[in-house]
Design an enzyme around this catalytic site. Structure first.
Site, PDB file in Angstrom:
ATOM      1  N   LYS A  55      -5.578  -2.961   7.788  1.00  0.00           N
ATOM      2  CA  LYS A  55      -6.500  -2.829   6.655  1.00  0.00           C
ATOM      3  C   LYS A  55      -7.908  -3.067   7.181  1.00  0.00           C
ATOM      4  CE  LYS A  55      -6.481  -3.853   1.740  1.00  0.00           C
ATOM      5  NZ  LYS A  55      -6.599  -2.458   1.325  1.00  0.00           N
TER       6      LYS A  55
HETATM    7  N1  PMP Z   1      -2.777   2.036   1.069  1.00  0.00           N
HETATM    8  C1  PMP Z   1      -4.101   1.846   1.119  1.00  0.00           C
HETATM    9  C2  PMP Z   1      -4.930   2.770   1.932  1.00  0.00           C
HETATM   10  C3  PMP Z   1      -4.691   0.769   0.432  1.00  0.00           C
HETATM   11  O1  PMP Z   1      -6.005   0.572   0.469  1.00  0.00           O
HETATM   12  C4  PMP Z   1      -3.872  -0.066  -0.350  1.00  0.00           C
HETATM   13  C5  PMP Z   1      -4.490  -1.194  -1.143  1.00  0.00           C
HETATM   14  N2  PMP Z   1      -4.515  -2.369  -0.419  1.00  0.00           N
HETATM   15  C6  PMP Z   1      -2.502   0.172  -0.373  1.00  0.00           C
HETATM   16  C7  PMP Z   1      -1.985   1.227   0.347  1.00  0.00           C
HETATM   17  C8  PMP Z   1      -1.588  -0.718  -1.141  1.00  0.00           C
HETATM   18  O2  PMP Z   1      -1.397  -1.920  -0.439  1.00  0.00           O
HETATM   19  P1  PMP Z   1      -1.061  -3.265  -1.197  1.00  0.00           P
HETATM   20  O3  PMP Z   1       0.098  -2.980  -2.068  1.00  0.00           O
HETATM   21  O4  PMP Z   1      -0.716  -4.219  -0.120  1.00  0.00           O
HETATM   22  O5  PMP Z   1      -2.269  -3.639  -1.963  1.00  0.00           O
END
Ligand code: PMP
Length: 316
Positions: A162
């Site tokens: 991330k």
């Molecule tokens: N993919 C991307 C590109 C994201 O930015 C997010 C948001 N964090 C997610 C998937 C979903 O991840 P999570 O469920 O851990 O928030």
């Protein structure tokens, strides 16, 4: 137009470098590699307000911190902050603001000060918490397009971490969707199969089975996605993780987009073709309801996913 709710006025305190400071006093250098070269990784969490218990519940704090450790390791940051310290920073920030409503937490770790593309320090961190109600599309659903932009490749700018740099790709797809009047975009990976949306993962139902791209399809290893897979197993809802072709979007009987921000957001159409009858489907609705029970502390079996902010605290 800026569609993110502006809640700055409600933020009194943020944490920077493990110290509480007033929001307007948190600063990074204009030459910080975190800014100039996107040497920044982050996590977004939700904390849910449970009115009966008068408690704020952070959802899957440990899992988000674990993912951040991996993102920081890939950036080769000097002496990255440990998860215990960051958890303390988050709790201190929430308590200092005394939030008593659904809240969004953004934790970011970056290279500050001055440096080159490969600078690995000095490392700075910030925790910013703001009120954030559930998005309206949770109820209504929204339409998606297939973006003409491909998802970042694992071997170029890996979606598995991330990192703010990955969101240039998301931004381009998001702008394309907005221009076309759609709520979101599906990006294809280098193999031409489905990856994810700009800020969330996708599920679609075919012949009664929910499919989601596997973790090597060019996706972030979403904590909401994993939560849904776990919930579905306990609810006898059949799911499978596998590469998904673009044309399978058009065969979907139900579909939703998921992530911390969206939670579980129904998709009503892909590229103008309705999903099912064009309304959020019954299994999607059942998953939303179960998810809401879990995140708001109404499922004893899932207490271990929740961190209580005020319990036993002196609120000081
Ligand atoms: N993919 C991307 C590109 C994201 O930015 C997010 C948001 N964090 C997610 C998937 C979903 O991840 P999570 O469920 O851990 O928030």
């Amino acid at each position: 137009m800026n569609t993110t709710q502006d809640s700055r006025a409600q933020i009194k305190w943020v944490t920077q470098n493990h110290q509480l400071v007033a929001y307007q006093d948190a600063k990074i250098s204009v030459m910080a590699p975190g800014l100039t070269f996107a040497a920044l990784v982050f996590e977004g969490f939700r904390a849910y307000w449970n009115a009966e218990q008068e408690e704020l519940l952070i959802f899957r704090l440990d899992d988000h911190l674990k993912r951040l450790q991996f993102s920081m390791a890939l950036l080769e940051l000097d002496d990255p902050p440990n998860s215990e310290t960051l958890a303390q920073d988050i709790l201190a920030t929430l308590k200092a603001n005394d939030f008593r409503e659904d809240t969004y937490i953004r934790l970011q770790v970056y290279v500050d000060d001055w440096g080159s593309m490969t600078a690995t320090g000095p490392v700075g961190s910030t925790v910013i918490c703001r009120p954030r109600p559930r998005v309206a599309t949770f109820e209504t659903g929204q339409t998606f397009i297939t973006s003409s932009w491909s998802r970042n490749l694992e071997n170029a700018s890996p979606p598995r971490i991330k990192a703010s740099g990955n969101y240039l790709n998301s931004r381009l797809a998001g702008l394309e969707a907005k221009r076309q009047g759609a709520g979101g975009a599906v990006m294809l990976n280098g193999d031409g199969t489905i990856s994810e949306g700009p800020g969330g993962c996708l599920f679609l139902m075919r012949d009664g089975v929910f499919l989601t791209p596997d973790v090597n399809s060019g996706i972030l290893e979403s904590i909401t996605r994993q939560t849904i897979l776990d919930m579905a197993a306990a609810m006898d809802i059949e799911m499978a993780e596998r590469p998904i072709g673009r044309t399978e979007l058009y065969l979907a009987e139900e579909a939703f987009y998921c992530g911390t921000g969206q939670e579980i957001g129904p998709v009503n159409a892909f590229d103008g073709r309705p999903v099912g009858n064009g309304e959020p489907g019954p299994v999607t609705r059942a998953l939303q309801a179960r998810f809401d029970e879990i995140v708001r502390g109404r499922s004893a079996a899932h207490e271990h996913w929740l961190t209580r902010v005020y319990a036993g605290a002196d609120n000081g």
